[in-house]
Write an enzyme that holds these catalytic residues in place. Structure first.
Site, mmCIF file in Angstrom:
data_model
loop_
_atom_site.group_PDB
_atom_site.id
_atom_site.type_symbol
_atom_site.label_atom_id
_atom_site.label_comp_id
_atom_site.label_asym_id
_atom_site.label_seq_id
_atom_site.Cartn_x
_atom_site.Cartn_y
_atom_site.Cartn_z
ATOM 1 N N ASP A 1 -0.526 0.861 -5.967
ATOM 2 C CA ASP A 1 -1.683 1.048 -5.109
ATOM 3 C C ASP A 1 -2.381 2.323 -5.610
ATOM 4 O O ASP A 1 -1.752 3.157 -6.268
ATOM 5 C CB ASP A 1 -1.198 1.214 -3.657
ATOM 6 C CG ASP A 1 -2.330 1.581 -2.734
ATOM 7 O OD1 ASP A 1 -3.366 0.906 -2.771
ATOM 8 O OD2 ASP A 1 -2.187 2.567 -1.978
ATOM 9 N N ASP B 1 -5.306 4.416 -3.687
ATOM 10 C CA ASP B 1 -5.590 5.416 -2.646
ATOM 11 C C ASP B 1 -4.313 5.775 -1.884
ATOM 12 O O ASP B 1 -3.682 4.909 -1.285
ATOM 13 C CB ASP B 1 -6.617 4.860 -1.647
ATOM 14 C CG ASP B 1 -7.982 4.612 -2.286
ATOM 15 O OD1 ASP B 1 -8.479 5.501 -2.989
ATOM 16 O OD2 ASP B 1 -8.550 3.523 -2.079
HETATM 17 C C1 BG6 Z 1 -8.056 0.970 0.050
HETATM 18 C C2 BG6 Z 1 -8.076 2.079 1.072
HETATM 19 O O1 BG6 Z 1 -7.444 1.394 -1.127
HETATM 20 O O2 BG6 Z 1 -9.386 0.553 -0.248
HETATM 21 C C3 BG6 Z 1 -8.841 1.644 2.303
HETATM 22 O O3 BG6 Z 1 -6.742 2.412 1.424
HETATM 23 C C4 BG6 Z 1 -10.237 1.181 1.902
HETATM 24 O O4 BG6 Z 1 -8.907 2.719 3.211
HETATM 25 C C5 BG6 Z 1 -10.132 0.077 0.867
HETATM 26 O O5 BG6 Z 1 -10.957 0.707 3.044
HETATM 27 C C6 BG6 Z 1 -11.485 -0.417 0.382
HETATM 28 O O6 BG6 Z 1 -12.104 0.608 -0.349
HETATM 29 P P1 BG6 Z 1 -13.577 0.574 -0.923
HETATM 30 O O7 BG6 Z 1 -13.577 1.707 -1.921
HETATM 31 O O8 BG6 Z 1 -13.789 -0.749 -1.574
HETATM 32 O O9 BG6 Z 1 -14.502 0.795 0.220
HETATM 33 MG MG MG Z 2 -2.938 3.251 -0.208
#
Ligand code: BG6
Ligand code: MG
Length: 223
Positions: free
Chosen positions: A20, A22
């Protein structure tokens, strides 16, 4: 007490690691929070760090729905699309400030070690900003495959993003170990028949196969 991982056949034949992004490799949660907070404040909707916690691993539109649970009025799909775009604009402005210094030496060294031991490494992230972030922090060239929010139709806890990562790598699903920080991500890995190492929040989740105290603990399960 030191954790000792059992060297059963299931463990040592594992070949590929799917990370993963984030909350595991980079700490963008604070930027997600700030960007959603700005939108929620403008709309007069209560939002705090506890609610933000529920957004981990969840797609952008699903995150918006969680925030709108507290809205006094209902919005059209077109308005929701505009809100999500507005949040992403704020979020991307914050991401612009990221540099290679936002990835720890421990993370870089661990990834390098995994590769030198012959393990494939991939990304499995719900984020549509994945490649932008990887570029900002100079990690794009490290991974053998990237599966992200741009190639899936279902967000975690659905396993699609991890199954696609395994497909891109050409690996069997049960030959992959996912590394996650969010409950939704652990659920996704388990429903994809993959093992899951958990860091941060996911460390204490009962479905996590390998709790990690620190990122480099991955090397204990990478024989
Ligand atoms: C995930 C995060 O990696 O990505 C979430 O943990 C986030 O919090 C999701 O909503 C979508 O991200 P993005 O960058 O496409 O808005
Ligand atoms: Mg995460």
């Amino acid at each position: 007490m030191e954790e000792v991982y059992v060297e059963d056949r299931k463990t040592i034949r594992k070949k590929a690691f799917i990370f993963d992004l984030d909350g595991v490799l980079v700490f963008t949660d604070k930027y997600h929070y700030l960007a959603w907070k700005e939108l929620a404040d403008r709309l007069g909707i209560y939002f705090d760090e506890t609610i933000n916690h529920r957004l981990r691993g969840v797609s952008r539109m699903d995150s918006l729905e969680i925030i709108l649970e507290r809205a006094a009025e209902s919005y059209t799909d077109a308005q929701k699309e505009a809100f999500a775009a507005e949040k992403n604009e704020t979020y991307k402005n914050l991401l612009e400030k990221m540099t290679p210094a936002d990835v720890t030496r421990e993370v870089r060294d661990t990834l390098a070690q995994l590769k030198s031991r012959g393990h494939k490494v991939a990304i499995g992230s719900s984020s549509k900003n994945t490649k932008f972030i990887l570029k900002q922090v100079d990690l794009l060239d490290v991974f053998d495959a990237v599966s992200d929010g741009t190639n899936i139709t279902k967000s975690k806890p659905d396993p699609e993003v991890f199954l696609k990562a395994a497909d891109f790598l050409g690996e069997e699903y049960d030959n992959c170990i996912v590394v996650e920080d969010a409950y939704a991500g652990v659920d996704a890995a388990k429903s994809g028949n993959m093992l899951c190492a958990g860091i941060g929040d996911a460390r204490g989740y009962e479905k996590t196969d390998y709790p990690l105290d620190t990122f480099s603990d991955i090397l204990k399960i990478a024989k």
